[in-house]
Scaffold this motif. Structure first.
Motif, PDB file in Angstrom:
ATOM      1  N   ILE A  11     -33.963   6.063  22.972  1.00 11.41           N
ATOM      2  CA  ILE A  11     -33.731   4.657  23.294  1.00 11.41           C
ATOM      3  C   ILE A  11     -32.621   4.552  24.336  1.00 11.41           C
ATOM      4  O   ILE A  11     -31.515   5.053  24.132  1.00 11.41           O
ATOM      5  N   LYS A  12     -32.916   3.884  25.455  1.00  6.58           N
ATOM      6  CA  LYS A  12     -31.955   3.713  26.533  1.00  6.58           C
ATOM      7  C   LYS A  12     -31.078   2.489  26.275  1.00  6.58           C
ATOM      8  O   LYS A  12     -31.300   1.714  25.338  1.00  6.58           O
ATOM      9  N   LEU A  13     -30.061   2.311  27.149  1.00  9.90           N
ATOM     10  CA  LEU A  13     -29.093   1.232  26.978  1.00  9.90           C
ATOM     11  C   LEU A  13     -29.765  -0.136  26.931  1.00  9.90           C
ATOM     12  O   LEU A  13     -29.475  -0.946  26.043  1.00  9.90           O
ATOM     13  N   GLY A  14     -30.672  -0.415  27.876  1.00  8.01           N
ATOM     14  CA  GLY A  14     -31.325  -1.723  27.917  1.00  8.01           C
ATOM     15  C   GLY A  14     -32.097  -2.029  26.650  1.00  8.01           C
ATOM     16  O   GLY A  14     -32.006  -3.126  26.100  1.00  8.01           O
ATOM     17  N   SER A  15     -32.872  -1.053  26.177  1.00  4.07           N
ATOM     18  CA  SER A  15     -33.644  -1.250  24.947  1.00  4.07           C
ATOM     19  C   SER A  15     -32.735  -1.455  23.748  1.00  4.07           C
ATOM     20  O   SER A  15     -33.006  -2.297  22.883  1.00  4.07           O
ATOM     21  N   ALA A  57     -16.972  -4.459  15.864  1.00  2.00           N
ATOM     22  CA  ALA A  57     -17.921  -3.813  16.769  1.00  2.00           C
ATOM     23  C   ALA A  57     -17.332  -2.518  17.319  1.00  2.00           C
ATOM     24  O   ALA A  57     -18.021  -1.497  17.438  1.00  2.00           O
ATOM     25  N   LEU A  58     -16.047  -2.561  17.652  1.00  2.00           N
ATOM     26  CA  LEU A  58     -15.384  -1.362  18.164  1.00  2.00           C
ATOM     27  C   LEU A  58     -15.193  -0.322  17.060  1.00  2.00           C
ATOM     28  O   LEU A  58     -15.255   0.878  17.317  1.00  2.00           O
ATOM     29  N   MET A  59     -14.953  -0.789  15.826  1.00  2.00           N
ATOM     30  CA  MET A  59     -14.899   0.150  14.695  1.00  2.00           C
ATOM     31  C   MET A  59     -16.253   0.820  14.509  1.00  2.00           C
ATOM     32  O   MET A  59     -16.347   2.049  14.360  1.00  2.00           O
ATOM     33  N   PHE A  60     -17.328   0.019  14.509  1.00  2.00           N
ATOM     34  CA  PHE A  60     -18.668   0.563  14.305  1.00  2.00           C
ATOM     35  C   PHE A  60     -19.051   1.492  15.453  1.00  2.00           C
ATOM     36  O   PHE A  60     -19.802   2.452  15.254  1.00  2.00           O
ATOM     37  N   ALA A  61     -18.552   1.182  16.662  1.00  2.00           N
ATOM     38  CA  ALA A  61     -18.819   2.054  17.798  1.00  2.00           C
ATOM     39  C   ALA A  61     -18.187   3.433  17.573  1.00  2.00           C
ATOM     40  O   ALA A  61     -18.797   4.458  17.886  1.00  2.00           O
ATOM     41  N   GLU A  62     -16.976   3.445  17.035  1.00  2.00           N
ATOM     42  CA  GLU A  62     -16.321   4.727  16.730  1.00  2.00           C
ATOM     43  C   GLU A  62     -17.068   5.462  15.619  1.00  2.00           C
ATOM     44  O   GLU A  62     -17.302   6.676  15.701  1.00  2.00           O
ATOM     45  N   TYR A  63     -17.424   4.707  14.562  1.00  2.00           N
ATOM     46  CA  TYR A  63     -18.207   5.308  13.480  1.00  2.00           C
ATOM     47  C   TYR A  63     -19.494   5.930  14.042  1.00  2.00           C
ATOM     48  O   TYR A  63     -19.820   7.086  13.789  1.00  2.00           O
ATOM     49  N   LYS A 242     -27.990   9.758  24.708  1.00  2.00           N
ATOM     50  CA  LYS A 242     -26.545   9.917  24.909  1.00  2.00           C
ATOM     51  C   LYS A 242     -25.776   8.912  24.037  1.00  2.00           C
ATOM     52  O   LYS A 242     -25.075   8.030  24.547  1.00  2.00           O
ATOM     53  N   PRO A 243     -25.899   9.020  22.720  1.00  2.00           N
ATOM     54  CA  PRO A 243     -25.347   8.000  21.815  1.00  2.00           C
ATOM     55  C   PRO A 243     -23.845   7.819  21.923  1.00  2.00           C
ATOM     56  O   PRO A 243     -23.345   6.715  21.699  1.00  2.00           O
ATOM     57  N   GLY A 244     -23.100   8.874  22.259  1.00  2.00           N
ATOM     58  CA  GLY A 244     -21.652   8.751  22.352  1.00  2.00           C
ATOM     59  C   GLY A 244     -21.211   7.706  23.354  1.00  2.00           C
ATOM     60  O   GLY A 244     -20.174   7.055  23.179  1.00  2.00           O
ATOM     61  N   LYS A 245     -21.993   7.522  24.422  1.00  2.00           N
ATOM     62  CA  LYS A 245     -21.673   6.522  25.440  1.00  2.00           C
ATOM     63  C   LYS A 245     -22.546   5.275  25.303  1.00  2.00           C
ATOM     64  O   LYS A 245     -22.071   4.145  25.436  1.00  2.00           O
ATOM     65  N   THR A 246     -23.827   5.478  25.043  1.00  2.00           N
ATOM     66  CA  THR A 246     -24.780   4.364  25.041  1.00  2.00           C
ATOM     67  C   THR A 246     -24.532   3.392  23.898  1.00  2.00           C
ATOM     68  O   THR A 246     -24.566   2.167  24.090  1.00  2.00           O
ATOM     69  N   PHE A 421      -9.083   5.156   6.714  1.00  2.00           N
ATOM     70  CA  PHE A 421      -9.300   6.482   6.135  1.00  2.00           C
ATOM     71  C   PHE A 421     -10.108   7.358   7.095  1.00  2.00           C
ATOM     72  O   PHE A 421      -9.881   8.561   7.197  1.00  2.00           O
ATOM     73  N   PHE A 422     -11.059   6.738   7.785  1.00  2.00           N
ATOM     74  CA  PHE A 422     -11.831   7.448   8.804  1.00  2.00           C
ATOM     75  C   PHE A 422     -10.914   7.967   9.913  1.00  2.00           C
ATOM     76  O   PHE A 422     -11.073   9.099  10.393  1.00  2.00           O
ATOM     77  N   LYS A 423      -9.925   7.150  10.313  1.00  2.00           N
ATOM     78  CA  LYS A 423      -9.009   7.556  11.382  1.00  2.00           C
ATOM     79  C   LYS A 423      -8.101   8.709  10.950  1.00  2.00           C
ATOM     80  O   LYS A 423      -7.618   9.468  11.784  1.00  2.00           O
ATOM     81  N   LEU A 424      -7.863   8.822   9.634  1.00  2.00           N
ATOM     82  CA  LEU A 424      -6.993   9.880   9.128  1.00  2.00           C
ATOM     83  C   LEU A 424      -7.717  11.219   8.987  1.00  2.00           C
ATOM     84  O   LEU A 424      -7.071  12.260   8.836  1.00  2.00           O
ATOM     85  N   LYS A 425      -9.062  11.178   9.009  1.00  2.00           N
ATOM     86  CA  LYS A 425      -9.831  12.404   8.820  1.00  2.00           C
ATOM     87  C   LYS A 425      -9.645  13.360   9.992  1.00  2.00           C
ATOM     88  O   LYS A 425      -9.622  12.946  11.156  1.00  2.00           O
ATOM     89  N   GLN A 426      -9.512  14.629   9.665  1.00  2.00           N
ATOM     90  CA  GLN A 426      -9.385  15.667  10.683  1.00  2.00           C
ATOM     91  C   GLN A 426     -10.755  16.327  10.918  1.00  2.00           C
ATOM     92  O   GLN A 426     -11.702  16.136  10.173  1.00  2.00           O
ATOM     93  N   ASN A 427     -10.826  17.088  11.991  1.00  2.00           N
ATOM     94  CA  ASN A 427     -12.025  17.878  12.305  1.00  2.00           C
ATOM     95  C   ASN A 427     -13.282  17.022  12.476  1.00  2.00           C
ATOM     96  O   ASN A 427     -14.380  17.399  12.069  1.00  2.00           O
ATOM     97  N   ILE A 428     -13.105  15.824  13.053  1.00  2.00           N
ATOM     98  CA  ILE A 428     -14.244  14.969  13.382  1.00  2.00           C
ATOM     99  C   ILE A 428     -14.318  14.838  14.902  1.00  2.00           C
ATOM    100  O   ILE A 428     -13.328  14.517  15.556  1.00  2.00           O
ATOM    101  N   ASP A 429     -15.485  15.118  15.457  1.00  2.00           N
ATOM    102  CA  ASP A 429     -15.683  14.950  16.898  1.00  2.00           C
ATOM    103  C   ASP A 429     -15.735  13.459  17.214  1.00  2.00           C
ATOM    104  O   ASP A 429     -16.563  12.734  16.666  1.00  2.00           O
ATOM    105  N   ARG A 430     -14.844  12.997  18.085  1.00  2.91           N
ATOM    106  CA  ARG A 430     -14.735  11.564  18.397  1.00  2.91           C
ATOM    107  C   ARG A 430     -14.997  11.342  19.882  1.00  2.91           C
ATOM    108  O   ARG A 430     -14.058  11.210  20.679  1.00  2.91           O
ATOM    109  N   PRO A 431     -16.276  11.250  20.283  1.00  4.20           N
ATOM    110  CA  PRO A 431     -16.583  11.051  21.703  1.00  4.20           C
ATOM    111  C   PRO A 431     -16.194   9.670  22.224  1.00  4.20           C
ATOM    112  O   PRO A 431     -16.073   9.470  23.425  1.00  4.20           O
ATOM    113  N   PHE A 432     -16.039   8.695  21.321  1.00  2.00           N
ATOM    114  CA  PHE A 432     -15.596   7.357  21.725  1.00  2.00           C
ATOM    115  C   PHE A 432     -14.453   6.934  20.812  1.00  2.00           C
ATOM    116  O   PHE A 432     -14.600   6.868  19.601  1.00  2.00           O
TER     117      PHE A 432
END
Length: 507
Positions: A11-15, A57-63, A242-246, A421-432
């Motif tokens: 699924i692309k950005l527009g869709s 929305a920004l929290m969910f984007a990070e999640y 490319k979910p990390g950006k899209t 609690f999510f922000k305190l977790k270690q060893n999580i890849d955070r592309p956004f």
């Protein structure tokens, strides 16, 4: 919009923006807001956008970006932040809210079909097999759920295409409504049918039902509900290109677009409609207020361009029919997303030992078809009961509808509360990452959580003040009941697993 070059539907950005728009945006929310609070609703929609939609929305984007490989959507978010049990309880409440939504939305969907075909609601005159209109509508609603489930079980590409199409029409009818309203204001030499009357007109509701402070604050839940459903699109995060950006981009674009359209549409309602003359009648209610306003706009537009009274009435009918068409298409799009994404997030996110294998099994299209059909059976059962159960069933249906607003808001308490609690977790890849400081994430989470809690609290208190104790009980304790069922089920499974492990150790 969808890329098949690698053999997978991406699924692309527009869709994705159109899917989010279709799943969340409700054109009728603006008309409902004007009916309940007049221009004063704008303040609460902006508050909901700034203190709920924007930060969440920004929290969910990070999640979503961090758990992009997880199949469980918000279940995976909560599980990775605060543990299995909280995730199970919170997601079960969330799933129950959307099941209630599926039940109630089918009735409005049939009204939209009637308006699309005839320009007005004729559903009370519909009869098949000599059944009453209510029973007829119940059977038709069941057929709608079965057909939607059947098509949705055939694959994500069907959902994406239909949801995108509905999103386009939802945006189109909003633009038409605003342009026609501006034209009416110009033709009336800048005069609004509903005058603003200074600060008072922007802060006080013309509706007597929203005159007390508690009733006014309780409207916040309606505003939050207008933005509800944002997290449901997390169920397709694993199919996004490319979910990390899209995914974060799509969330932010949708948020800005929807907030602006809601605010503009609320003000546009007053261009052609005087609240007391048009809406302050017993025949107008939450089920038909959208079409009352649209029909009136078409009439005023027709009169403004010089049509006769009869021709202007026909113009109002055409306006209603086009809006009905938009609601039908957008309703189909929302139904396809909601009938798949919540149940998928729940069953695929659960630990295998807590969910029967059949519930987690995917069909050849990659869809949890068995779980979707089990959900359809539950929804159809409730629809059958409300249609054939007599007066008590009607009362139960009303309670379900009232309970939906609070039930849909309560899961956000889990998601927002889990974010620090999510922000305190270690060893999580955070592309956004938007909230770069843990202290900022904590402060914002507390503010959003308090806003949600206050809206829910006052919504539960208002029926008590109106002496409607049955509605008050179910509105307040419905989510508690769903949560208790989930907690008991999980606890029983925990005890069984511990016993099984002891037996295994002994052997």
């Amino acid at each position: 919009m969808i890329d098949d070059s690698d053999g997978n539907n991406k699924i692309k950005l527009g869709s994705l923006v159109l899917m989010i728009f279709s799943a969340i945006f409700g054109f009728s929310n603006a008309q409902t807001a004007f009916y309940q609070m007049g221009y004063a609703s704008v303040i609460w929609y902006v508050i909901a956008a700034l203190f709920f939609f924007l930060p969440s929305a920004l929290m969910f984007a990070e999640y979503g970006a961090s758990f992009k490989e997880a199949k469980g959507g918000i279940y995976s978010w909560l599980q990775g932040s605060v543990g299995d049990k909280t995730a199970f309880v919170g997601t079960f409440i969330w799933l129950s809210a959307w099941i209630v939504w599926l039940v109630s939305s089918t009735q409005f969907f049939l009204v939209s079909i009637s308006t699309m075909l005839f320009g007005r609601d004729t559903t009370q005159g519909w009869h098949i097999f000599n059944l009453s209109s209510n029973k007829t509508l119940g059977i038709l609603s069941i057929l709608v759920i079965l057909v939607v489930t059947l098509i949705a079980s055939m694959g994500l590409d069907k959902i994406s295409k239909i949801a995108s199409f509905g999103g386009i029409f939802a945006f189109g009818v909003s633009v038409l409504f605003v342009l026609a309203s501006i034209a009416v204001v110009v033709m009336h030499h800048g005069q609004l049918a509903q005058p603003i009357n200074g600060i008072h007109g922007l802060t006080h509701s013309p509706n007597a039902s929203f005159a007390t402070p508690i009733a006014i604050i309780s409207f916040l839940v309606y505003a939050i509900f207008a933005y509800g459903g944002l997290e449901t699109t997390s169920g397709v995060i694993d199919s996004v290109d490319k979910p990390g950006k899209t995914y974060p981009r799509a969330l932010i674009i949708s948020m800005i677009l929807m907030t602006l359209i809601y605010v503009v549409c609320i003000f546009a309602c007053g261009a052609s409609a005087n609240w007391h003359h048009l809406l302050g009648k017993s025949s107008v209610n939450l089920a038909n207020v959208e079409y009352v306003l649209i029909n009136n706009l078409g009439y005023e537009f027709g009169r403004g361009i010089g049509l006769s009274s009869s021709a202007a009435l026909m113009m109002g009918k055409y306006f209603s029919q086009f809006t009905g068409l938009s609601d039908v298409l957008c309703g189909i799009g929302a139904a396809f997303v909601m009938i798949y994404s919540p149940i998928k997030s729940f069953v695929l996110g659960c630990e295998s030992e807590f969910m029967p294998k059949k519930m987690k099994k995917l069909n050849k299209h990659g869809m949890p078809a068995f779980s979707m059909w089990m959900q359809a059976i539950v929804v159809c059962g409730i629809l059958f009961f409300t249609a054939f159960g007599g007066n008590s069933a009607s009362s139960f249906y009303t309670i379900l509808t009232d309970m939906m607003n609070v039930s849909s808001a309560v899961p956000y308490l889990f998601l927002v509360g889990a974010f620090p609690f999510f922000k305190l977790k270690q060893n999580i890849d955070r592309p956004f990452v938007f909230y770069k400081r843990k202290s900022t994430a904590m402060i914002v989470s507390i503010i959003v959580w308090i806003v949600l809690a206050l809206g829910i609290l006052f919504t539960c208190v208002q029926p008590i003040l109106d002496h409607d104790y049955m509605t008050a009980f179910w509105t307040a304790f419905g989510p508690v009941l769903f949560g208790a069922v989930a907690w008991i089920y999980y606890t029983i499974r925990e005890i069984k697993d511990k016993r099984q492990n002891k037996i295994t150790d002994l052997n």
